[in-house]
Design an enzyme around this catalytic site. Structure first.
Site, PDB file in Angstrom:
ATOM      1  N   ILE A  27       0.846  -1.197   0.000  1.00 27.78           N
ATOM      2  CA  ILE A  27       0.000   0.000   0.000  1.00 27.78           C
ATOM      3  C   ILE A  27       0.876   1.241   0.000  1.00 27.78           C
ATOM      4  O   ILE A  27       1.662   1.453   0.938  1.00 27.78           O
ATOM      5  CB  ILE A  27      -0.907   0.029   1.248  1.00 27.78           C
ATOM      6  CG1 ILE A  27      -1.670  -1.291   1.407  1.00 27.78           C
ATOM      7  CG2 ILE A  27      -1.879   1.212   1.187  1.00 27.78           C
ATOM      8  CD1 ILE A  27      -2.131  -1.565   2.816  1.00 27.78           C
ATOM      9  N   THR A  28       0.759   2.067  -1.019  1.00 30.54           N
ATOM     10  CA  THR A  28       1.533   3.312  -1.031  1.00 30.54           C
ATOM     11  C   THR A  28       0.823   4.357  -0.171  1.00 30.54           C
ATOM     12  O   THR A  28      -0.396   4.353  -0.030  1.00 30.54           O
ATOM     13  CB  THR A  28       1.728   3.850  -2.457  1.00 30.54           C
ATOM     14  OG1 THR A  28       0.462   4.239  -3.003  1.00 30.54           O
ATOM     15  CG2 THR A  28       2.374   2.799  -3.359  1.00 30.54           C
ATOM     16  N   GLY A  29       1.625   5.250   0.416  1.00 30.85           N
ATOM     17  CA  GLY A  29       1.054   6.308   1.247  1.00 30.85           C
ATOM     18  C   GLY A  29       0.310   5.762   2.447  1.00 30.85           C
ATOM     19  O   GLY A  29      -0.768   6.244   2.796  1.00 30.85           O
ATOM     20  N   ALA A  30       0.891   4.747   3.109  1.00 26.10           N
ATOM     21  CA  ALA A  30       0.176   4.052   4.189  1.00 26.10           C
ATOM     22  C   ALA A  30       0.474   4.611   5.570  1.00 26.10           C
ATOM     23  O   ALA A  30       0.099   4.007   6.569  1.00 26.10           O
ATOM     24  CB  ALA A  30       0.512   2.561   4.142  1.00 26.10           C
ATOM     25  N   ASN A  31       1.121   5.759   5.651  1.00 21.18           N
ATOM     26  CA  ASN A  31       1.475   6.314   6.955  1.00 21.18           C
ATOM     27  C   ASN A  31       0.361   7.143   7.584  1.00 21.18           C
ATOM     28  O   ASN A  31       0.448   7.549   8.735  1.00 21.18           O
ATOM     29  CB  ASN A  31       2.740   7.182   6.857  1.00 21.18           C
ATOM     30  CG  ASN A  31       2.540   8.376   5.944  1.00 21.18           C
ATOM     31  OD1 ASN A  31       2.378   8.195   4.735  1.00 21.18           O
ATOM     32  ND2 ASN A  31       2.527   9.579   6.492  1.00 21.18           N
ATOM     33  N   GLY A  33      -4.200   8.436   7.080  1.00 18.44           N
ATOM     34  CA  GLY A  33      -5.464   8.415   6.365  1.00 18.44           C
ATOM     35  C   GLY A  33      -5.933   7.054   5.890  1.00 18.44           C
ATOM     36  O   GLY A  33      -5.856   6.047   6.602  1.00 18.44           O
ATOM     37  N   TYR A 186      -4.965  18.895 -10.076  1.00 19.77           N
ATOM     38  CA  TYR A 186      -5.458  17.724  -9.348  1.00 19.77           C
ATOM     39  C   TYR A 186      -6.440  16.930 -10.201  1.00 19.77           C
ATOM     40  O   TYR A 186      -6.334  15.697 -10.308  1.00 19.77           O
ATOM     41  CB  TYR A 186      -6.134  18.161  -8.049  1.00 19.77           C
ATOM     42  CG  TYR A 186      -6.640  17.000  -7.221  1.00 19.77           C
ATOM     43  CD1 TYR A 186      -5.757  16.105  -6.633  1.00 19.77           C
ATOM     44  CD2 TYR A 186      -8.006  16.796  -7.029  1.00 19.77           C
ATOM     45  CE1 TYR A 186      -6.213  15.039  -5.877  1.00 19.77           C
ATOM     46  CE2 TYR A 186      -8.472  15.735  -6.271  1.00 19.77           C
ATOM     47  CZ  TYR A 186      -7.578  14.855  -5.698  1.00 19.77           C
ATOM     48  OH  TYR A 186      -8.028  13.789  -4.959  1.00 19.77           O
TER      49      TYR A 186
END
Length: 340
Positions: A27-31, A33, A186
């Site tokens: 999972i990317t960006g799992a730190n 949210g 975005y």
């Protein structure tokens, strides 16, 4: 008496009895949210979880949280900066060398409506991180994912990819150097996510690997920290800022927002389903532009060139060519970088 079939979604949440024991999920960006919520969920399901974080101090804190809340020790965190192609290549090389399988890749990380800035490789930040970063990462891990089939690639997009929110691919100015606005950048990157997932699904036909994209709805995370904070905002930026402040109290929690990507990763009924778009744990319609196969292929070709994968692909084809001759190039396309 026949055993009752497990209902995948109950009350908007994916059934916790659907297990992922023996599977590896990245999972990317799992730190933080939705990424962190997804890591906790996958840990509870028995998966080996690989979390990524740009900042390892925050990453290690998140890993400790995931281990505590999931009750699983089979969770690790690795450094990955999607705004740096060097970081992506180092990370992918490490995964390919140390992991024997990769059953699910969840492209969750992203940035949203940030001030105009560039990645370490000189691309507009949202284009570079949200699209190009995941494009390169996915391709570098593709052999491992194919080896692990049946496997899944899940890409998190957004409702911002719809045309009514102004989403479009600015083919003659992908970095938006001529007319940058946070909303335009975005929306473009989120449309690119769906087009990437669509083209990837076609290229993976017959491999046992599926590729689907989704939008999670409005979710309370720190992703929106830049919304409504820009100097000289456009009308659309103002609208987004007002909507953010007025409706945020009713938004989903990260756990609720993560349900659709969890659904795409674990639902038994999605085995073999590919090239689709999901919301609220159900297949739904993407925008008309997101259905354009010519857009999807054109974006793929450009992305291969920007990430350096095109040259590598052509060199491999030349090596494999029976006569060692020049490989025909794809039609030239005139182009006239945490959570989503």
């Amino acid at each position: 008496m026949a055993e009752a079939k497990i209902k995948t979604v109950q009350g908007g949440m994916v059934n916790e009895n659907i297990k992922m024991t023996g599977k590896t999920v990245l999972i990317t960006g799992a730190n933080t949210g939705m990424g962190l919520a997804t890591a906790i969920d996958m840990g509870k399901r028995g998966a080996r979880v690989i979390m990524t974080s740009r900042n390892m101090d925050r990453g290690n804190e998140a890993k400790d949280t995931a281990v505590k809340e999931s009750g699983s020790e089979n969770i690790i965190v690795k450094q990955l900066d999607l705004s740096s192609m060097e970081s992506i290549r180092v990370f992918a090389d490490d995964i390919n060398k140390t992991e024997s399988k990769l059953d699910v890749l969840i492209n969750n990380a992203g940035v949203m409506m940030c001030p105009q800035s560039k990645t370490k490789d000189g691309f507009e930040m949202q284009f570079g991180v949200n699209h190009l970063g995941h494009f390169l990462l996915t391709n570098l891990l593709l052999d491992l994912i194919k080896k692990s089939a049946p496997s899944r690639i899940v890409t998190v997009s957004s409702a911002a990819h719809y045309k009514y929110l102004g989403a479009a691919i600015h083919w003659d100015d992908l970095n938006l150097e001529k007319n940058y606005t946070p909303t335009t950048a975005y929306a473009q990157s989120k449309l690119m996510n769906v087009l990437f997932s669509r083209e990837l699904s076609k290229r993976l036909e017959g491999t046992g690997v599926t590729s689907n994209s989704l939008e999670p709805g409005a979710v309370k995370t720190d992703l929106q920290r830049h919304v409504g904070t820009h100097e000289n905002p456009t009308f659309m930026d103002r609208i987004m800022g007002w909507a953010n402040s007025l409706t945020r109290r009713w938004w989903r929690t990260p756990e609720q927002g993560a349900q659709t990507q969890i659904y795409c990763a674990v639902a038994p009924e999605l085995e073999g389903v590919t090239g689709k778009f999901f919301a609220n744990c159900k297949q739904t319609g993407e925008s008309n532009d997101a259905k354009r196969d010519d857009f999807a292929k054109r974006l793929w070709d450009i992305s291969e060139e920007y990430t350096g994968l095109k040259q590598k692909s052509e060199e491999q084809q030349k090596t494999e060519s029976p006569n060692g001759g020049e490989v025909p190039k794809a039609d030239d396309c005139e182009v006239a970088q945490k959570e989503t």
